[in-house]
Design a protein around this motif. Structure first.
Motif, mmCIF file in Angstrom:
data_model
loop_
_atom_site.group_PDB
_atom_site.id
_atom_site.type_symbol
_atom_site.label_atom_id
_atom_site.label_comp_id
_atom_site.label_asym_id
_atom_site.label_seq_id
_atom_site.Cartn_x
_atom_site.Cartn_y
_atom_site.Cartn_z
ATOM 1 N N PHE A 1 18.849 -0.428 40.134
ATOM 2 C CA PHE A 1 19.653 -0.857 38.986
ATOM 3 C C PHE A 1 20.072 -2.311 39.190
ATOM 4 O O PHE A 1 20.608 -2.674 40.247
ATOM 5 C CB PHE A 1 20.888 0.041 38.846
ATOM 6 N N PHE B 1 21.922 0.347 43.624
ATOM 7 C CA PHE B 1 22.529 -0.752 42.861
ATOM 8 C C PHE B 1 22.202 -2.064 43.583
ATOM 9 O O PHE B 1 22.606 -2.251 44.733
ATOM 10 C CB PHE B 1 24.050 -0.538 42.864
ATOM 11 N N SER C 1 29.336 -6.835 27.537
ATOM 12 C CA SER C 1 29.711 -8.097 28.212
ATOM 13 C C SER C 1 31.195 -8.406 28.092
ATOM 14 O O SER C 1 31.645 -8.983 27.094
ATOM 15 C CB SER C 1 28.916 -9.298 27.668
ATOM 16 N N ASN C 2 31.941 -7.967 29.134
ATOM 17 C CA ASN C 2 33.388 -8.190 29.069
ATOM 18 C C ASN C 2 33.803 -9.517 29.701
ATOM 19 O O ASN C 2 34.978 -9.775 29.905
ATOM 20 C CB ASN C 2 34.150 -7.015 29.705
ATOM 21 N N ASN D 1 25.684 5.931 41.881
ATOM 22 C CA ASN D 1 25.137 4.579 41.919
ATOM 23 C C ASN D 1 25.501 4.053 43.299
ATOM 24 O O ASN D 1 26.666 3.719 43.544
ATOM 25 C CB ASN D 1 25.853 3.739 40.858
ATOM 26 N N THR E 1 29.844 4.745 35.960
ATOM 27 C CA THR E 1 31.296 4.772 35.818
ATOM 28 C C THR E 1 31.937 4.532 37.181
ATOM 29 O O THR E 1 31.235 4.372 38.181
ATOM 30 C CB THR E 1 31.753 6.126 35.225
ATOM 31 N N MET F 1 26.036 1.702 46.269
ATOM 32 C CA MET F 1 26.240 0.266 46.450
ATOM 33 C C MET F 1 26.240 -0.032 47.936
ATOM 34 O O MET F 1 27.142 0.402 48.653
ATOM 35 C CB MET F 1 27.574 -0.138 45.812
ATOM 36 N N GLY G 1 37.056 -5.562 30.340
ATOM 37 C CA GLY G 1 36.800 -4.121 30.485
ATOM 38 C C GLY G 1 38.111 -3.372 30.664
ATOM 39 O O GLY G 1 38.711 -3.382 31.737
ATOM 40 N N LYS G 2 38.549 -2.692 29.626
ATOM 41 C CA LYS G 2 39.830 -1.976 29.686
ATOM 42 C C LYS G 2 39.775 -0.861 30.714
ATOM 43 O O LYS G 2 40.741 -0.609 31.434
ATOM 44 C CB LYS G 2 40.182 -1.394 28.310
ATOM 45 N N VAL H 1 25.397 -3.014 27.936
ATOM 46 C CA VAL H 1 26.764 -3.488 28.140
ATOM 47 C C VAL H 1 27.167 -4.327 26.933
ATOM 48 O O VAL H 1 26.324 -4.871 26.224
ATOM 49 C CB VAL H 1 26.893 -4.321 29.439
ATOM 50 N N ASP I 1 24.044 -7.432 35.313
ATOM 51 C CA ASP I 1 23.790 -8.771 34.773
ATOM 52 C C ASP I 1 25.032 -9.326 34.087
ATOM 53 O O ASP I 1 25.874 -8.581 33.584
ATOM 54 C CB ASP I 1 22.636 -8.752 33.768
ATOM 55 N N ASN J 1 20.449 -0.644 30.744
ATOM 56 C CA ASN J 1 21.893 -0.479 30.898
ATOM 57 C C ASN J 1 22.551 -1.316 29.815
ATOM 58 O O ASN J 1 22.575 -2.543 29.874
ATOM 59 C CB ASN J 1 22.354 -0.923 32.290
ATOM 60 N N HIS K 1 37.266 -6.692 22.181
ATOM 61 C CA HIS K 1 36.691 -5.438 22.687
ATOM 62 C C HIS K 1 36.200 -4.553 21.548
ATOM 63 O O HIS K 1 35.040 -4.117 21.545
ATOM 64 C CB HIS K 1 37.789 -4.725 23.483
ATOM 65 N N ALA L 1 27.791 2.006 30.409
ATOM 66 C CA ALA L 1 28.747 1.912 31.519
ATOM 67 C C ALA L 1 30.168 1.794 30.999
ATOM 68 O O ALA L 1 31.055 1.316 31.671
ATOM 69 C CB ALA L 1 28.426 0.734 32.420
ATOM 70 N N SER M 1 33.958 2.737 29.897
ATOM 71 C CA SER M 1 34.970 3.686 30.394
ATOM 72 C C SER M 1 36.122 3.819 29.394
ATOM 73 O O SER M 1 36.961 4.677 29.553
ATOM 74 C CB SER M 1 35.532 3.189 31.724
ATOM 75 N N SER M 2 36.176 2.935 28.408
ATOM 76 C CA SER M 2 37.245 2.993 27.401
ATOM 77 C C SER M 2 36.874 4.065 26.371
ATOM 78 O O SER M 2 35.778 4.636 26.431
ATOM 79 C CB SER M 2 37.332 1.635 26.702
HETATM 80 C C1 LIG Z 1 28.463 0.800 37.718
HETATM 81 C C2 LIG Z 1 28.824 -0.190 36.642
HETATM 82 C C3 LIG Z 1 27.989 -1.284 36.431
HETATM 83 C C4 LIG Z 1 28.317 -2.234 35.458
HETATM 84 N N1 LIG Z 1 27.477 -3.300 35.285
HETATM 85 C C5 LIG Z 1 27.799 -4.236 34.368
HETATM 86 C C6 LIG Z 1 26.959 -5.365 34.192
HETATM 87 O O1 LIG Z 1 25.957 -5.517 34.864
HETATM 88 N N2 LIG Z 1 27.300 -6.293 33.275
HETATM 89 C C7 LIG Z 1 28.407 -6.170 32.490
HETATM 90 O O2 LIG Z 1 28.655 -7.039 31.653
HETATM 91 N N3 LIG Z 1 29.263 -5.088 32.634
HETATM 92 C C8 LIG Z 1 28.970 -4.143 33.559
HETATM 93 N N4 LIG Z 1 29.801 -3.075 33.738
HETATM 94 C C9 LIG Z 1 31.062 -3.029 32.952
HETATM 95 C C10 LIG Z 1 30.919 -2.068 31.779
HETATM 96 O O3 LIG Z 1 29.950 -2.545 30.869
HETATM 97 C C11 LIG Z 1 32.240 -1.888 31.029
HETATM 98 O O4 LIG Z 1 32.636 -3.088 30.415
HETATM 99 C C12 LIG Z 1 33.345 -1.464 31.973
HETATM 100 O O5 LIG Z 1 32.939 -0.267 32.643
HETATM 101 C C13 LIG Z 1 34.659 -1.185 31.243
HETATM 102 O O6 LIG Z 1 34.445 -0.263 30.203
HETATM 103 P P1 LIG Z 1 34.825 -0.679 28.688
HETATM 104 O O7 LIG Z 1 33.937 -1.867 28.340
HETATM 105 O O8 LIG Z 1 34.453 0.545 27.870
HETATM 106 O O9 LIG Z 1 36.259 -1.050 28.641
HETATM 107 C C14 LIG Z 1 29.501 -2.095 34.683
HETATM 108 C C15 LIG Z 1 30.337 -0.984 34.895
HETATM 109 C C16 LIG Z 1 30.002 -0.041 35.861
HETATM 110 C C17 LIG Z 1 30.897 1.141 36.057
#
Ligand SMILES: Cc1cc2nc3c(=O)[nH]c(=O)nc-3n(C[C@H](O)[C@H](O)[C@H](O)COP(=O)(O)O)c2cc1C
Length: 450
Positions: free
Chosen positions: A54, A13, A134-135, A392, A242, A394, A334-335, A132, A57, A130, A151, A223, A225-226
């Motif tokens: 990885f 990472f 974007s939270n 992953n 995760t 870190m 990100g919940k 996402v 962003d 990857n 969300h 990535a 988790s919700s």
């Molecule tokens: C290892 C890992 C890397 C992540 N990298 C990013 C990222 O680079 N940019 C981003 O906007 N969110 C990143 N996230 C957040 C996820 O996209 C996600 O929003 C977060 O795990 C919460 O899950 P949910 O969106 O389903 O609630 C990462 C999450 C994890 C576990």
């Protein structure tokens, strides 16, 4: 369930100067504006035989807490755009995977499909996306929105977005390009497919102006988790990033997500689950602990409070730092991560200050500090007990922290068995043990011909 054998997978990472919030303050840390430091990291990870580099962003500098942002609480302020950087790194590496983050909320499917398929060609089949949503609450303001995108809306768009990208990646079948100078036929029209997508969020005709890549198409990583995040991953992803703290939480997540694949006609091994592992190691336990404590001593309260704002979705400035965290609001962010960090505070009975120091390095991920043998034992346990298919990794400070993992942890893992000494293949899929996907149109034609 019998204990598992096989090989675990490792990503390196890359988080600019290091994953610890104070990494950039260490004199030996990589600079965020020197391309040669990024190249050195990718080559070091390749030397260690990691599956992929990885790149996270964010499309927002995250200035909601300006004092914390100005002290570099996160990378938002200085992130090179991942696809641009990975394309450059592909020219300096030959086997390591190149996984970059891009948002389904603030991109469009045609351009994104083209960019990642181009990376896959440039790198000889080592690309990964990857996905996402974007939270970051203020990211939306950079793309024409007046307020954060809720969300549920982000995931509804992501579900359709990924279907369009996957469809566009099948525009050409394998072998479509004949480039036959004698006949003058450049590609076979019967191997070209028009997607003609009409949906709630997108209307995309296609085809994509790029052929299938050596590994068929880039690897899709998620990535979430919700609930919607896990469902999207089970339906479309091949790797899921995760975060879990305990073995029991990791096993529960692993069983939950693997259990979701069957309804999509997928086998459990088609999705690799890679939780984050923040690893501080050295020749002795005291050396590892010293490295960690030095970094912890550099964490400024403004940085700590900004880390908690991002992870918990609440601004804790004005609260007693030695008091408990208050009840938390429903977050548009990100919940999954909010629930994890709040559970950590409750489980370990942490004050606000103790909590931000607890997450300053791992940012909510599993934190391991110790000798290579101690860490390899824990990684191996989580792998054989079905808590992960790999990790992953870190590094607290880049590049030194990654070098420490290669020197102290990987030899211990190799001695125990579950990690490679040499790459198995040339593409990211081959090394991850993922099958090369069929072109959907060719597969349908084959069924029709039976
Ligand atoms: C290892 C890992 C890397 C992540 N990298 C990013 C990222 O680079 N940019 C981003 O906007 N969110 C990143 N996230 C957040 C996820 O996209 C996600 O929003 C977060 O795990 C919460 O899950 P949910 O969106 O389903 O609630 C990462 C999450 C994890 C576990």
């Amino acid at each position: 369930m019998a204990k598992r054998s096989g090989q675990l997978k490792l990503n390196a990472f890359h988080y600019v100067s290091g994953h610890h919030a104070a990494a950039w303050r260490r004199p030996e840390a990589s600079a965020d504006d020197r391309i040669e430091d990024y190249v050195a990291f990718a080559r070091l990870a390749e030397e260690g035989r990691f599956d992929a580099v990885f790149l996270a962003d964010s499309v927002d500098v995250r200035l909601l807490h300006p004092e914390g942002a100005a002290r570099k609480a996160h990378t938002g302020a200085t992130l090179f755009e991942p696809l641009t950087l990975l394309s450059a790194l592909s020219a300096h590496t030959s086997r390591i995977g190149l996984i970059g983050t891009a948002s389904t909320s603030f991109s469009d499917p045609y351009n994104l499909a083209r960019q990642f398929l181009s990376l896959d060609h440039l790198s000889g089949g080592r690309g990964g996306w990857n996905l996402v949503t974007s939270n970051d609450p203020e990211a939306a303001l950079n793309f024409g929105h007046a307020r954060p995108v809720p969300h549920a809306e982000r995931y509804a768009r992501a579900e359709e977005f990924v279907d369009v990208v996957l469809g566009l990646w099948d525009s050409f079948e394998d072998g479509a390009f004949r480039r036959d100078r004698d006949s003058g036929v450049y590609f076979d029209l019967d191997k070209l497919h028009v997607l003609d997508h009409q949906g709630a969020h997108f209307r995309v005709k296609g085809p994509l102006n790029a052929p299938r890549s050596p590994q068929g198409r880039p690897v899709v990583v998620q990535a979430g988790s919700s609930e919607p995040g896990k469902e999207l991953a089970a339906r479309t992803a091949e790797v899921i990033f995760t975060a879990q703290q305990t073995l029991a939480e990791a096993q529960a997540f692993y069983a939950d997500v693997k259990g979701r694949l069957g309804k999509y006609g997928r086998a459990p091994d088609e999705l690799k689950i890679l939780p984050g592992a923040f690893i501080v190691t050295g020749a002795t336990e005291s050396e590892a602990r010293e490295k960690f404590d030095e970094l912890q001593s550099l964490v400024h309260p403004d940085v700590g409070l900004e880390l908690l704002r991002v992870q918990l979705g609440i601004d804790l400035r004005g609260y007693d730092p030695d008091g408990p965290i208050p009840d938390l609001p429903d977050t548009a962010g990100g919940k999954g991560r909010q629930a994890l960090v709040a559970a950590l505070a409750r489980r370990e009975n942490l004050s606000i200050r103790e909590l931000y120091l607890r997450i300053a390095g791992a940012r909510g991920h599993w934190q391991l500090v110790g000798t290579g043998a101690q860490i390899a034992d824990q990684l191996e346990e989580r792998f054989v007990e079905y808590g992960a298919d790999g990790f992953n990794v870190m590094a607290p400070v880049i590049p030194g922290g990654l070098r420490d993992v290669i020197d102290h942890v990987l030899p211990e893992l190799r001695r125990r068995g579950p990690f490679r000494t040499e790459y198995e293949g040339r593409t990211l899929r081959e090394n991850l043990g993922l099958k090369r996907p069929e072109n959907r149109f060719a597969a349908r034609a084959a069924v029709a011909a039976e």
